[in-house]
Design a protein around this motif. Structure first.
Motif, PDB file in Angstrom:
ATOM      1  N   ALA A  43       0.856  -1.185   0.000  1.00  7.09           N
ATOM      2  CA  ALA A  43       0.000   0.000   0.000  1.00  7.09           C
ATOM      3  C   ALA A  43       0.896   1.241   0.000  1.00  7.09           C
ATOM      4  O   ALA A  43       2.059   1.189   0.409  1.00  7.09           O
ATOM      5  N   LEU A  44       0.329   2.345  -0.450  1.00 10.74           N
ATOM      6  CA  LEU A  44       1.024   3.633  -0.444  1.00 10.74           C
ATOM      7  C   LEU A  44       0.468   4.460   0.697  1.00 10.74           C
ATOM      8  O   LEU A  44      -0.740   4.678   0.775  1.00 10.74           O
ATOM      9  N   LEU A  45       1.333   4.889   1.589  1.00  8.91           N
ATOM     10  CA  LEU A  45       0.924   5.728   2.711  1.00  8.91           C
ATOM     11  C   LEU A  45       1.412   7.146   2.431  1.00  8.91           C
ATOM     12  O   LEU A  45       2.586   7.463   2.597  1.00  8.91           O
ATOM     13  N   VAL A  46       0.505   7.977   1.942  1.00  8.27           N
ATOM     14  CA  VAL A  46       0.807   9.366   1.601  1.00  8.27           C
ATOM     15  C   VAL A  46       0.779  10.159   2.900  1.00  8.27           C
ATOM     16  O   VAL A  46      -0.216  10.149   3.617  1.00  8.27           O
ATOM     17  N   THR A  47       1.893  10.839   3.196  1.00  8.44           N
ATOM     18  CA  THR A  47       2.044  11.467   4.507  1.00  8.44           C
ATOM     19  C   THR A  47       2.422  12.934   4.398  1.00  8.44           C
ATOM     20  O   THR A  47       3.381  13.289   3.717  1.00  8.44           O
ATOM     21  N   HIS A  48       1.647  13.751   5.081  1.00  7.08           N
ATOM     22  CA  HIS A  48       1.964  15.173   5.195  1.00  7.08           C
ATOM     23  C   HIS A  48       2.373  15.445   6.635  1.00  7.08           C
ATOM     24  O   HIS A  48       1.699  15.008   7.568  1.00  7.08           O
ATOM     25  N   VAL A  49       3.487  16.148   6.807  1.00 10.03           N
ATOM     26  CA  VAL A  49       3.950  16.499   8.147  1.00 10.03           C
ATOM     27  C   VAL A  49       3.595  17.952   8.414  1.00 10.03           C
ATOM     28  O   VAL A  49       4.058  18.848   7.717  1.00 10.03           O
ATOM     29  N   ASP A  50       2.765  18.162   9.421  1.00 11.98           N
ATOM     30  CA  ASP A  50       2.371  19.517   9.823  1.00 11.98           C
ATOM     31  C   ASP A  50       3.441  20.066  10.747  1.00 11.98           C
ATOM     32  O   ASP A  50       3.561  19.648  11.893  1.00 11.98           O
ATOM     33  N   VAL A  51       4.241  20.994  10.228  1.00 13.16           N
ATOM     34  CA  VAL A  51       5.336  21.557  11.017  1.00 13.16           C
ATOM     35  C   VAL A  51       4.865  22.672  11.955  1.00 13.16           C
ATOM     36  O   VAL A  51       5.650  23.193  12.729  1.00 13.16           O
ATOM     37  N   THR A  52       3.565  23.000  11.882  1.00 12.75           N
ATOM     38  CA  THR A  52       3.042  24.043  12.771  1.00 12.75           C
ATOM     39  C   THR A  52       2.518  23.461  14.082  1.00 12.75           C
ATOM     40  O   THR A  52       2.008  24.183  14.920  1.00 12.75           O
ATOM     41  N   ARG A  53       2.619  22.134  14.243  1.00 14.63           N
ATOM     42  CA  ARG A  53       2.160  21.466  15.458  1.00 14.63           C
ATOM     43  C   ARG A  53       3.285  20.608  16.011  1.00 14.63           C
ATOM     44  O   ARG A  53       4.218  20.263  15.302  1.00 14.63           O
ATOM     45  N   GLU A 101      -2.303  10.288   5.498  1.00 10.29           N
ATOM     46  CA  GLU A 101      -2.154  10.474   6.940  1.00 10.29           C
ATOM     47  C   GLU A 101      -1.399  11.769   7.199  1.00 10.29           C
ATOM     48  O   GLU A 101      -0.448  12.090   6.483  1.00 10.29           O
ATOM     49  N   GLN A 102      -1.843  12.484   8.224  1.00  5.97           N
ATOM     50  CA  GLN A 102      -1.123  13.679   8.638  1.00  5.97           C
ATOM     51  C   GLN A 102      -0.458  13.395   9.976  1.00  5.97           C
ATOM     52  O   GLN A 102      -1.080  12.858  10.885  1.00  5.97           O
ATOM     53  N   VAL A 103       0.818  13.748  10.054  1.00  7.22           N
ATOM     54  CA  VAL A 103       1.577  13.640  11.290  1.00  7.22           C
ATOM     55  C   VAL A 103       2.130  15.026  11.599  1.00  7.22           C
ATOM     56  O   VAL A 103       2.011  15.942  10.789  1.00  7.22           O
ATOM     57  N   VAL A 104       2.725  15.172  12.763  1.00 12.19           N
ATOM     58  CA  VAL A 104       3.174  16.503  13.176  1.00 12.19           C
ATOM     59  C   VAL A 104       4.640  16.489  13.590  1.00 12.19           C
ATOM     60  O   VAL A 104       5.192  15.449  13.917  1.00 12.19           O
ATOM     61  N   GLY A 105       5.231  17.677  13.573  1.00 15.03           N
ATOM     62  CA  GLY A 105       6.584  17.847  14.084  1.00 15.03           C
ATOM     63  C   GLY A 105       7.607  18.076  12.996  1.00 15.03           C
ATOM     64  O   GLY A 105       7.306  18.551  11.910  1.00 15.03           O
ATOM     65  N   ASP A 106       8.832  17.699  13.312  1.00 14.90           N
ATOM     66  CA  ASP A 106       9.949  17.806  12.392  1.00 14.90           C
ATOM     67  C   ASP A 106       9.770  16.754  11.291  1.00 14.90           C
ATOM     68  O   ASP A 106       9.553  15.584  11.592  1.00 14.90           O
ATOM     69  N   PRO A 107       9.837  17.140  10.018  1.00 14.43           N
ATOM     70  CA  PRO A 107       9.549  16.191   8.946  1.00 14.43           C
ATOM     71  C   PRO A 107      10.404  14.917   8.975  1.00 14.43           C
ATOM     72  O   PRO A 107       9.868  13.822   8.825  1.00 14.43           O
ATOM     73  N   ALA A 108      11.699  15.035   9.154  1.00 10.93           N
ATOM     74  CA  ALA A 108      12.554  13.842   9.146  1.00 10.93           C
ATOM     75  C   ALA A 108      12.228  12.920  10.312  1.00 10.93           C
ATOM     76  O   ALA A 108      12.119  11.697  10.145  1.00 10.93           O
ATOM     77  N   ILE A 109      12.031  13.470  11.477  1.00  8.33           N
ATOM     78  CA  ILE A 109      11.732  12.651  12.657  1.00  8.33           C
ATOM     79  C   ILE A 109      10.346  12.031  12.545  1.00  8.33           C
ATOM     80  O   ILE A 109      10.152  10.853  12.848  1.00  8.33           O
ATOM     81  N   ALA A 110       9.366  12.811  12.078  1.00  9.45           N
ATOM     82  CA  ALA A 110       8.003  12.293  11.948  1.00  9.45           C
ATOM     83  C   ALA A 110       7.941  11.167  10.921  1.00  9.45           C
ATOM     84  O   ALA A 110       7.289  10.145  11.160  1.00  9.45           O
TER      85      ALA A 110
END
Length: 175
Positions: A43-53, A101-110
């Motif tokens: 499966a493809l897990l498309v991920t956006h990292v919200d750096v404002t949270r 999926e949306q995750v938060v924080g620093d992009p590399a770490i998230a």
């Protein structure tokens, strides 16, 4: 088959190909990731990292509590809708199961943390546009791809965007 919503159980796919996306990103990044997902039968897990949270704490059951860096910022359902539309357009005619999926924080770490939680096969990211603003940002924050390559064991695919630099061209011209 295109699955624009997370699986009914609300669980993430196991051993997906993860692709990091930002609004307005060139569709080539998602298409390349989809090709690798199909190649691996994943499966493809498309991920956006919200750096404002940022993550404030995580419950023992895995539920993540977040808080905005700026308390006046309201989470944007419009952003989620925009990302979903962009991914649907990029994957038009491509047979791959995907979720956003949306995750938060620093992009590399998230992205690293998500890859560990899902036992991802591959992480796909795009390059940044070249320019003085991006060069300054990369100088202070570093390349997400480079930081991922040094902080986790999975393969990383970096998809070039735009025209490649000539061999004699200065990548980071002084202002």
């Amino acid at each position: 088959m295109t699955d624009a919503a997370p699986p009914p159980t609300g669980r993430r796919p196991h051993r997906p190909v993860i692709v990091g996306v930002i609004p307005g990103q060139h569709p080539r990044v998602v298409r390349e990731a989809a090709g690798y997902a199909r190649l691996h039968g994943a499966a493809l897990l498309v991920t956006h990292v919200d750096v404002t949270r940022f993550v404030s704490y995580e419950d023992p059951d895995g539920y993540v509590h977040t808080a905005p860096i700026n308390l006046d910022v309201v989470p944007s359902e419009a952003l989620t809708a925009q990302l979903r539309d962009e991914v649907e357009r990029a994957l038009s005619g491509v047979e791959v199961s995907w979720s956003l999926e949306q995750v938060v924080g620093d992009p590399a770490i998230a992205l690293k943390d998500l890859a560990e939680k899902t036992d991802a096969r591959l992480i796909v990211v795009g390059t940044r546009k070249r320019g003085i603003g991006e060069s300054i940002r990369e100088f202070f924050t570093g390349s997400v791809a480079a930081r991922l390559a040094h902080r986790q064991p999975r393969p990383i695919l970096v998809v070039p965007l735009g025209e490649p630099a000539r061999d004699d061209e200065d990548l980071w011209p002084e202002a």
